[in-house]
Design an enzyme around this catalytic site. Structure first.
Site, PDB file in Angstrom:
ATOM      1  N   GLY A   1      43.081 -11.383   8.927  1.00 40.17           N
ATOM      2  CA  GLY A   1      42.516 -10.236   8.237  1.00 40.17           C
ATOM      3  C   GLY A   1      41.253  -9.691   8.858  1.00 40.17           C
ATOM      4  N   SER A   2      40.276  -9.449   8.002  1.00 42.74           N
ATOM      5  CA  SER A   2      39.138  -8.605   8.342  1.00 42.74           C
ATOM      6  C   SER A   2      38.212  -9.166   9.413  1.00 42.74           C
ATOM      7  CB  SER A   2      38.320  -8.370   7.075  1.00 42.74           C
ATOM      8  OG  SER A   2      37.128  -7.707   7.377  1.00 42.74           O
ATOM      9  N   SER A   3      37.696  -8.239  10.245  1.00 44.63           N
ATOM     10  CA  SER A   3      36.642  -8.571  11.222  1.00 44.63           C
ATOM     11  C   SER A   3      35.366  -9.021  10.519  1.00 44.63           C
ATOM     12  CB  SER A   3      36.300  -7.338  12.072  1.00 44.63           C
ATOM     13  OG  SER A   3      37.358  -6.979  12.924  1.00 44.63           O
TER      14      SER A   3
END
Lengths: 428, 146
Positions: B60-62
């Protein structure tokens, strides 16, 4: 062993100032983690570190800025934690807004372009095929690599800016041709073209592919339609939320996959053959199940329709305008679109913004409902056509979500309750 | 004892929290409480702060790294993270936590078989060289106290 160039050593020693030395020291430690033997040049960066979370992210940004950090390559900026012009209309606290704005200022002081968008590939900062870049923001990484064929590793917050300040990255991973070959074959089995043309198809497929891919580069075979750019955007965002997909190949669609062989760079790809990659089939039933997962609400109550993760594009504004023209959203339902300053301006110039505003839509710029604590507590049920919003909102905002098509979202906003046309997904 | 590969060196001891499912810390971890909040994840609602979190890799997210940095600052981060590969996200968070606060947390990569042998609730200690010691109850400690 990492071999630094003379220029790298100069940067590390502080010849370019203390901020560049700090950035290089972090980059060198990360090169070791990546197992890199050298660093390489990039010609562009996109900074996800702009998202304000708390004192640590702000302190990191302000430390770099106060040390005189300047980006060494053209650099775009991701969403921030606040819509500077519109936050007072929402539940954002003044202290949050002030600190998020300080974090924005810190990155602007470094010389980055204030794009404030999670869809930088739809601005003038869009990279080109083969360009070496360092991008943060999971959906943007996936889109840049897969749809454009630019080359970026999956960069996290706080490292993206170190790459931008030095113009260097570890020469590893998706920067190198040999590491971009497909590793997992996903075959669509009897998925009819009518379903592939459905507005929700690519978002649902992305959600499923993210779960199936694990750490592999997936190759999707069996697409018989020509997806619009925004559908590939929706796919990228979904696959990078439910999974960690930083690069996918879609045979006959994406630039590094004109054929199945090309997607695997000519490595054996016949299922079951010697040295063949892992292979999984995707059926209509799998897709139905994936679509069901994206809906966590069970009733028909609706407090808000939310569009624009990744940020709404001009093409999406243009699709929405005729759907809402001459109508009004139900007074009980909020209709919010998250986008960038640039896209809102273009939508205004081309005349598609006006009917959307007359419908009762609100527009939030520079940020989104996930990155800014803007929703008041009475907003409990959302409807969206974004798989990324559908994935994150239940956990981050404690809301329930119905996933549907753009037309479903509009009809529901008018009716004041969830209405969904499920026919394409039933009869497929 | 398990011989792990040091990704970021450090020492830690604590109770293991083991999952086979990747995790995004943004949208998945509340740095105010140290709890896993991703409703799609089997550990939703479980506290990971102060524990040795075994998670195969990040997804998922950075912004996973930034959430972990906030957690280090707030004192709600896992005591160590054990993975199956060199996960750049967890490593970067630990390295920046070192730069900013002098508080890196160990990040250790394990062979798949070793990772698979970990059990939630067992006490682990992580040494600077990546060795993981399982504090199984010894015979002496099991003997009735006098």
């Amino acid at each position: 062993v990492l071999n630094l160039s003379d220029r790298d050593r100069e940067m590390a020693s502080g010849a370019g100032g203390p901020a560049q030395a700090l950035a290089m020291s972090i980059l060198v430690r990360m090169a070791d983690v990546y197992g890199a033997t050298e660093l390489m040049d990039i010609s562009q960066a996109h900074i996800d570190s702009t998202i304000y979370l708390g004192d640590a992210t702000l302190a990191f940004a302000e430390r770099l800025a106060s040390l005189g950090a300047k980006v060494a390559v053209p650099t775009s900026l991701n969403v921030s934690g606040v819509d500077e012009c519109g936050w007072k209309d929402w539940a954002v606290k003044a202290d949050w807004a002030a600190k998020a704005a300080r974090q924005m200022l810190a990155y602007e002081r470094m010389g980055a372009v204030p794009t404030w968008t999670c869809a930088p590939y739809q601005t003038h900062m869009r990279p080109v095929f083969g360009q070496q870049i360092a991008w943060g923001e999971s959906n943007a990484i996936c889109f840049a690599n897969s749809v454009i064929g630019a080359r970026t590793e999956r960069y996290p917050d706080l490292l993206d800016i170190c790459c931008a300040i030095t113009g260097r990255v570890p020469a590893v991973g998706l920067h190198l041709t040999g590491n971009r070959a497909g590793q997992l074959l996903l075959r669509l089995i009897d998925v009819p073209s009518a379903l592939q043309q459905d507005d929700q198809f690519f978002a649902v497929l992305g959600h499923l592919v993210g779960q199936l891919a694990d750490e592999d580069i997936p190759v999707i075979d069996g697409i018989v339609v020509s997806p619009a750019e925004d559908q590939l955007k929706a796919f990228s965002a979904a696959a990078a939320s439910s999974g960690r997909v930083a690069l996918f190949h879609m045979v006959g669609v994406t630039p590094e996959a004109p054929t199945l062989d090309a997607a695997f760079q000519g490595k054996p790809s016949s299922p079951g053959g010697f040295g063949s990659p892992r292979c999984l089939d995707i059926t209509v039933e799998d897709l139905r199940a994936a679509r069901r997962e994206l809906t966590t609400a069970d009733g028909r109550e609706l407090d808000m329709v939310i569009l624009g993760s990744p940020h709404f594009s001009l093409a999406e504004f243009s699709l929405l305008a005729p759907l809402v023209a001459g109508q009004r959203a139900h007074p009980r339902v909020k209709f919010l679109i998250t986008s960038s300053r640039l896209m809102k301006e273009r939508a205004h110039e081309t005349g598609v913004l006006e009917p959307i505003l007359s419908f009762g839509a609100q527009i939030t710029l520079d940020t989104c409902i996930l990155a800014s604590p803007m929703l008041p507590p009475e907003i409990k049920t959302l409807m969206t056509n974004s798989a990324k919003y559908a994935y994150y909102a239940p956990s981050l905002l404690n809301t329930r979500v119905t996933f549907g098509s753009l037309a479903d979202c509009v009809h529901s906003a008018i009716e004041g309750r969830v209405v969904r046309d499920d026919a394409p997904w039933r009869s497929a | 004892m398990i011989a792990g590969r040091v990704i970021v060196a450090g020492e830690a001891a604590g109770e293991a929290l083991v999952t086979r499912d990747a995790l995004s810390f943004w949208g998945g971890y509340d740095f105010h409480t140290g709890e896993i909040i991703d409703k799609h994840h089997p550990l939703a609602g479980v506290r990971a702060g102060g524990r040795i979190l075994a998670v195969p890799f990040s997804k998922g997210s950075s912004t996973t790294t930034a959430v972990l940095l906030e957690a280090v600052r707030a004192g709600t981060a896992p005591a160590a993270i054990l993975t199956t590969g060199a996960d750049a996200f967890f490593a970067l968070a630990s390295i920046v936590a070192d730069v900013m606060y002098g508080k890196p947390f160990p990040v250790i990569a394990l062979e798949p078989n070793d990772f698979a042998s970990l059990i939630t609730g067992e006490r682990l200690s992580v040494a600077r060289d990546g060795t993981i010691t399982r504090a199984r109850p010894s015979l002496e400690s099991l003997a009735p106290s006098r």
